[in-house]
Structure formats: C-alpha cells, structure tokens
Design an enzyme around this catalytic site. Structure first.
Site, PDB file in Angstrom:
ATOM      1  CD1 TRP A  83      -2.704  -1.166   2.525  1.00 25.09           C
ATOM      2  CD2 TRP A  83      -2.486  -1.958   0.453  1.00 25.09           C
ATOM      3  NE1 TRP A  83      -3.625  -2.181   2.352  1.00 25.09           N
ATOM      4  CE2 TRP A  83      -3.512  -2.686   1.083  1.00 25.09           C
ATOM      5  CE3 TRP A  83      -2.165  -2.287  -0.874  1.00 25.09           C
ATOM      6  CZ2 TRP A  83      -4.227  -3.705   0.456  1.00 25.09           C
ATOM      7  CZ3 TRP A  83      -2.865  -3.320  -1.505  1.00 25.09           C
ATOM      8  CH2 TRP A  83      -3.883  -4.004  -0.854  1.00 25.09           C
ATOM      9  CG  ASN A 117      -6.912  -3.832  -2.602  1.00 24.84           C
ATOM     10  OD1 ASN A 117      -6.564  -4.786  -3.285  1.00 24.84           O
ATOM     11  ND2 ASN A 117      -7.545  -3.979  -1.443  1.00 24.84           N
ATOM     12  CD  GLU A 118      -9.678  -7.395  -3.434  1.00 24.30           C
ATOM     13  OE1 GLU A 118      -9.055  -8.454  -3.566  1.00 24.30           O
ATOM     14  OE2 GLU A 118     -10.544  -7.206  -2.533  1.00 24.30           O
ATOM     15  CE1 TYR A 178      -6.988 -14.242  -1.029  1.00 23.44           C
ATOM     16  CE2 TYR A 178      -7.953 -12.477  -2.337  1.00 23.44           C
ATOM     17  CZ  TYR A 178      -6.892 -12.988  -1.599  1.00 23.44           C
ATOM     18  OH  TYR A 178      -5.754 -12.256  -1.442  1.00 23.44           O
ATOM     19  CD  GLU A 229      -5.218  -9.157  -2.976  1.00 22.16           C
ATOM     20  OE1 GLU A 229      -5.988  -9.893  -2.330  1.00 22.16           O
ATOM     21  OE2 GLU A 229      -5.254  -7.916  -2.927  1.00 22.16           O
ATOM     22  CD1 TRP A 245      -3.463 -12.356   1.746  1.00 16.34           C
ATOM     23  CD2 TRP A 245      -3.157 -10.539   0.481  1.00 16.34           C
ATOM     24  NE1 TRP A 245      -3.849 -11.265   2.495  1.00 16.34           N
ATOM     25  CE2 TRP A 245      -3.681 -10.135   1.739  1.00 16.34           C
ATOM     26  CE3 TRP A 245      -2.880  -9.561  -0.474  1.00 16.34           C
ATOM     27  CZ2 TRP A 245      -3.935  -8.809   2.051  1.00 16.34           C
ATOM     28  CZ3 TRP A 245      -3.131  -8.243  -0.164  1.00 16.34           C
ATOM     29  CH2 TRP A 245      -3.647  -7.864   1.084  1.00 16.34           C
TER      30      TRP A 245
END
Length: 403
Positions: free
Chosen positions: A87, A199-200, A277, A317, A358
C-alpha cells in the site's frame, strides 16, 4: 609481495568492483515496460514470482519495528521473489500517511521503497482502497462529508468532484515526492514497477461496470499526465460486467460493479490483474470444485488479456486460508503449487508476467494474520514451493531471452 604485483592485483580488484557496481546500477536503472502481451526489462522478457505485504508502510511508521520490513524483503529475495505489492496509502487513523486531506507524514513510505531497492525487489504501489481498512474510499467520502459536502454513499468516491479532487491530490503528492533516503522522485524511481489505482474497486450503485470505467479513464489519464514512465494497472479482482454478457458465467455467481473488459480496455492501463479467493467466493464447496473454478477463472482472463485486451496479465492476489475447515500446510502447499503450475504454463505460452501470493509476514506479526499469512522462516515446506516457482520463472525468462 612485490609492490608492482600488489599494484596490479589492486587495480584488477578495483576494476572488478567498479564493473560490479556498474552492473548493479544498470540493472537497477531499467524500468519494467510492456511490449504487446509481454513484460520487458531492458528489452528482454521480464518474468517474476512475487508477493503481497500490504502492511509495510504501517509497520515502517514505527522506527523500532522497521526491521520487520527489512526481514521480509531479505527473506523474499532469498526465495527469489522479485516483485512486492504493497500500500502507498493510509488515510486517517493510526500511523497515517495522509493524516487529513493534503496533510502528510511520508517518511515511512520512503523507507519501504529504499529497502525494496536494497534487496532487488520491485514494487507495485496501490494508491487507495475499496475498503475502510487504512482509510480508502470510505475515508475520502467521510472527509468530504465532514467538510459540508453533500454525499450519499461511498460510491460518490467515483463521481463527486470534491472527492475525486482529494484522490488526485494524493496521486500528485505520492508520485512527485522525492524520497528522503534515496534522493529519487517516486515518478523516476526504477524500484517502482507499477502504480495501482485502487485495491479491488467495487461499486454497489452500478453493477454494469460503467461508473468504475469512467473513473478509471479519468484517473488513469491523470496518473499518466504526471508519470508517463511507469506502468499502471487498475487493481481489479477480475469480475466481469455487462459489456460481454457471456463472460459473466465465469464470475462466482455475482458481480461487484466492475467490468474486466471495459475497465482494462482504457489505453492508459498497461496490464490486467486478477485476484481469486475461492475459499471465500465459493464457501462450502470442496477443494476440487474450488480448483476447477480457479482454472476457469485464470484461463478466461488470460485468454481475454491476450486476445481482446492485448495486454499482459498479473495474478496479483491468491492464497489459502488456515481458517478454512480441514486446512493443513500440505493442502496450502498443494493449492499454491497448482496455481504456480498454471502461471508457469501461461507464461510459457505468453501473456502473463507472474503471480503475487497473499501474504508474507515477518516473525512476531501475529496481529496482522488473516489466515493467509506465510512466514518464510517458519514455513519451510511453503518456502520451498515458493522458491521452486521463482527458479522456474527465472529459468523460463532466460530461455525466452535467448535469440
């Protein structure tokens, strides 16, 4: 030893030293670029194995804890990991980078970038967050609300001029900063592989993906107006939207307000990203079903990146959580190894640069554990799987570099 002989040896040693120094600096001076669906560095193919450590700047804000940042970079480099995603934002809250709109404490980020450079690791730096962790969209909208601006939801982040102005100010501040340790402006630093817009990104008010596409177009153009040298990506998970309805079959049963195709078609966006995920997205399904989803997810995005978007892809990720029922180190190693095998196969065929597992932690960071954490020094079998992938990607890179 005769003086003349000593002088000769000393001269040779000095020559070797300066040759070595020149080689190191020339290696560090190159910027990663794209050529078609391939990453290149100094006009040669660039493949990598990498990792996520989002927490680095937050830890580096505490001088007594900085050794943990150094430890992870050192251990990662030993395992052959050459790209780290982390980040470049921390909005409000504890140890903030951006304390309030336009008010900064940037020395922690300087340390992270300098340590990455020392260890030969290039950085993908994310500029904001979809979630409230470390501020992100909710903090920007709340700042506007506290300033008397009429905003109704976090999705105003993408559309309200005041909130977009806050984000642009952050982009300008980070990209033009001169690192107090290295003396190099971030926009000129080869340690930075790429910038990530957010991010996302997700948008509940518009599941088509059109709102996010408009925001990406505006912000990608703005980033490139300040820094045209570095690569830029959106930060997407990979969810398909409305532009090609057939592609939605690859989603895990829902949309999140992004469109992998239209968001990445924007010419200022240099490469695509996906996250995955399945243990969360397909909770309750067995390992075989989750792995079957992963293969479809990876293949569809790799194919679209190559053929429709004509840009390289990064699997930025992935991981397996220790919080899942029936978890074991062996199952995690098997899962990661399967992902690595797919990445290697796609890289050999062309169109993917590498993957970023990740997440890596240092010893003594239990409070940052989210189930996916890996401490290389404490997980020899997982470390071995990671190192082996690094070696294979390096060998493939060398093979592809040969005339």
């Amino acid at each position: 030893m005769p003086f003349s002989k000593r002088s000769s040896i000393l001269c040779c040693l000095l020559c070797l030293f300066f040759l070595g120094f020149e080689a190191r600096t020339s290696l560090a001076s190159g910027l990663v670029q794209t050529r078609g669906t391939q990453f290149v560095l100094d006009n040669s193919p660039f493949l990598f194995n990498g990792f996520n450590s989002y927490w680095m700047m937050h830890i580096a804000a505490q001088p007594s804890e900085r050794y943990k940042v150094s430890n992870v970079f050192r251990e990662a480099a030993t395992a052959g990991l050459t790209v780290c995603r982390t980040w470049a934002f921390s909005d409000g809250g504890d140890q903030a980078l951006q304390i309030s709109p336009g008010v900064y404490d940037e020395n922690a980020l300087d340390y992270v970038v300098s340590e990455a450079a020392k260890n030969g690791v290039r950085l993908i730096l994310s500029l904001s967050n979809n979630y409230q962790d470390f501020g992100g969209r909710p903090q920007y909208v709340n700042w506007a609300r506290n300033a008397g601006v009429r905003v109704s939801s976090d999705d105003d982040f993408y559309t309200h001029e005041v909130v977009k102005g806050y984000y642009k100010n952050h982009v300008q501040r980070v990209l033009t900063r001169i690192n107090t340790i290295t003396g190099v402006a971030y926009k000129d630093d080869p340690t930075v592989m790429a910038w990530e817009l957010i991010n996302e990104p997700r948008c509940q008010s518009d599941y088509s993906g059109n709102t996010v596409t408009s925001w990406v177009q505006e912000m990608a153009s703005y980033v490139k107006s300040i820094d045209s040298k570095h690569l830029l990506e959106v930060g997407m998970e990979g969810f398909y939207g409305d532009s090609i309805p057939d592609r939605k079959q690859y989603n895990p049963g829902y949309q999140v307000g992004t469109d992998f195709i239209t968001n990445n078609l924007i010419k200022e966006i240099d490469f695509t990203t996906i996250h995955a995920y399945p243990d969360i997205w397909l909770s309750g399904q067995d390992d075989d079903a989750q792995m079957a989803f992963m293969r479809r997810w990876m293949t569809s995005h790799w194919t679209d990146s190559r053929t429709l978007l004509k840009k390289p892809m990064v699997f930025s990720e992935f991981g397996k959580s220790s919080k899942d029922p029936g978890f074991s180190i062996m199952s995690r190693d098997s899962f990661i190894n399967s992902i690595y095998s797919n990445i290697y196969g796609f890289a050999r065929a062309g169109g993917i640069g590498g993957g970023l597992v990740w997440q890596l932690l240092s010893e003594g960071m239990e409070s940052y554990g989210d189930g996916y954490e890996i401490v290389l020094s404490e997980n020899p079998s997982t470390s071995s799987v990671i190192s082996q992938q690094s070696q294979q990607m390096t060998a493939l890179e060398h093979k592809m570099s040969r005339p």
